[in-house]
Every structure is written in C-alpha cells, then in structure tokens.
Design a protein around this motif. Structure first.
Motif, short mmCIF file in Angstrom:
data_model
loop_
_atom_site.label_atom_id
_atom_site.label_comp_id
_atom_site.label_asym_id
_atom_site.label_seq_id
_atom_site.Cartn_x
_atom_site.Cartn_y
_atom_site.Cartn_z
N UNK A 58 24.23 80.50 90.66
CA UNK A 58 23.18 79.48 90.59
C UNK A 58 23.79 78.08 90.47
N UNK A 59 24.81 77.94 89.65
CA UNK A 59 25.44 76.62 89.48
C UNK A 59 26.06 76.14 90.79
N UNK A 60 26.74 77.05 91.50
CA UNK A 60 27.31 76.67 92.79
C UNK A 60 26.25 76.28 93.80
N UNK A 61 25.16 77.04 93.84
CA UNK A 61 24.06 76.71 94.75
C UNK A 61 23.39 75.39 94.39
N UNK A 62 23.21 75.16 93.09
CA UNK A 62 22.60 73.90 92.65
C UNK A 62 23.49 72.71 93.00
N UNK A 63 24.79 72.88 92.85
CA UNK A 63 25.71 71.81 93.20
C UNK A 63 25.59 71.47 94.68
N UNK A 64 25.60 72.50 95.53
CA UNK A 64 25.49 72.25 96.97
C UNK A 64 24.12 71.66 97.34
N UNK A 65 23.07 72.05 96.62
CA UNK A 65 21.73 71.58 96.95
C UNK A 65 21.46 70.16 96.47
N UNK A 66 22.01 69.78 95.33
CA UNK A 66 21.61 68.52 94.71
C UNK A 66 22.66 67.42 94.69
N UNK A 67 23.91 67.73 95.03
CA UNK A 67 24.95 66.70 95.04
C UNK A 67 25.17 66.25 96.48
N UNK A 68 24.86 65.00 96.77
CA UNK A 68 25.05 64.51 98.14
C UNK A 68 26.52 64.60 98.55
N UNK A 69 26.75 65.11 99.74
CA UNK A 69 28.11 65.20 100.26
C UNK A 69 28.93 66.35 99.70
N UNK A 70 28.29 67.24 98.96
CA UNK A 70 29.02 68.39 98.40
C UNK A 70 29.55 69.26 99.55
N UNK A 71 30.77 69.74 99.42
CA UNK A 71 31.30 70.58 100.50
C UNK A 71 30.52 71.89 100.60
N UNK A 72 30.29 72.31 101.83
CA UNK A 72 29.58 73.56 102.08
C UNK A 72 30.59 74.65 102.41
N UNK A 73 30.24 75.91 102.14
CA UNK A 73 31.16 76.99 102.46
C UNK A 73 31.38 77.10 103.97
N UNK A 74 32.58 77.50 104.35
CA UNK A 74 32.87 77.71 105.77
C UNK A 74 32.20 78.99 106.23
N UNK A 75 31.79 79.00 107.48
CA UNK A 75 31.11 80.18 108.03
C UNK A 75 31.85 80.74 109.24
N UNK A 76 33.03 80.23 109.53
CA UNK A 76 33.72 80.64 110.75
C UNK A 76 34.75 81.75 110.53
N UNK A 77 34.68 82.46 109.43
CA UNK A 77 35.58 83.58 109.19
C UNK A 77 34.90 84.87 109.62
N UNK A 78 35.69 85.81 110.11
CA UNK A 78 35.11 87.10 110.49
C UNK A 78 34.78 87.88 109.22
N UNK A 79 33.74 88.68 109.30
CA UNK A 79 33.34 89.49 108.15
C UNK A 79 34.43 90.51 107.79
N UNK A 80 35.13 91.01 108.80
CA UNK A 80 36.21 91.97 108.56
C UNK A 80 37.33 91.31 107.76
N UNK A 81 37.70 90.08 108.13
CA UNK A 81 38.75 89.37 107.40
C UNK A 81 38.31 89.08 105.97
N UNK A 82 37.05 88.71 105.79
CA UNK A 82 36.55 88.45 104.43
C UNK A 82 36.55 89.72 103.58
#
Length: 138
Positions: A58-82
C-alpha cells in the motif's frame, strides 16, 4: 523534494519502522522472514505479518499515486525471467539466513558480524551482476 532529501526521509522511515517493530512486537523487520511466516504460519503469529506486507504494498502504491514524478516499475521484463529471479532471491535468502532488509537494516543496526558479511556479499554480487549485464553481456 530533492533526491537526497527524499532518500534520507525514506531511510529514516525504514529505520523508524524497523525500530518500532522490534520495540513493540519483539520482531526483526526482515521481509523474507516475515513472508516465510505467512507461507508457513504459526498459530497466533500471522496477523502482524499480513499487516506488515500489506503496508509495504500500500505504501509503495500510494507513493506512486500521490508523489509527482515518482518512478514507476518497469514492465519490459519477461515473466519467465522475473519468476527465475524471484526463485533465485528466495534461494539466496535461505542460504544467507535472511534478506537485505533483515541483514542490512536490522542486523547492521545490531552490529551483527554475520549481517556485515552478508551485506558485503550482497553488495559485491550486485556490483558484479550490474557490471556483467551492463558492460559484458550488452
């Protein structure tokens, strides 16, 4: 907020949370150990673990939602690698008898030699991996 100031605030909040968990609950804030207690629960020792883990999300989500310019998680990794990375991290935390939060935040604060060696190992491995990925394999 400048980068160093937000990093300082984050570090203070992590230290405060770890200290409060130890003082109020007698538990070390090692995330892998807390998660392990959810997977393999002991009666009467689960609610605080869920609360802690949900609070992290929740804290991580709130940070991304309410802090302008907060870094977002990358989405370009394969699910297998993750999945492979997650399994390797889980294996490493078992081998090291703890994770970066347990050893790095709590263990170092308690002046644990074992945690100091573990953190040196984490850092050396991270640096070697980054060098390999960025400079050798790319």
């Amino acid at each position: 907020m400048t980068t160093w100031l937000s990093a300082l605030a984050g570090g203070v909040l992590i230290g405060l949370a770890a200290t409060l968990l130890l003082w109020l609950n007698g538990r070390v804030a090692g995330v892998s150990g807390i998660f392990n207690g959810v997977i393999f629960p002991n009666k009467g020792d689960v609610a605080w673990r869920y609360a802690f883990l949900i609070g992290l999300i929740v804290a991580g989500g709130a940070y991304m939602a309410f802090v302008p310019g907060a870094p977002l998680p990358r989405t370009d990794y394969s699910r297998t690698a993750l999945l492979a990375a997650g399994l390797l991290v889980g294996f490493g935390t078992r081998m090291g008898n703890g994770c970066t939060s347990g050893h790095g935040v709590c263990g170092l604060a308690r002046l644990s030699l074992r945690s100091f060696v573990a953190v040196l190992t984490f850092m050396a491995t991270a640096m070697a991996t980054t060098f390999l990925v960025k400079h050798v394999l790319s």
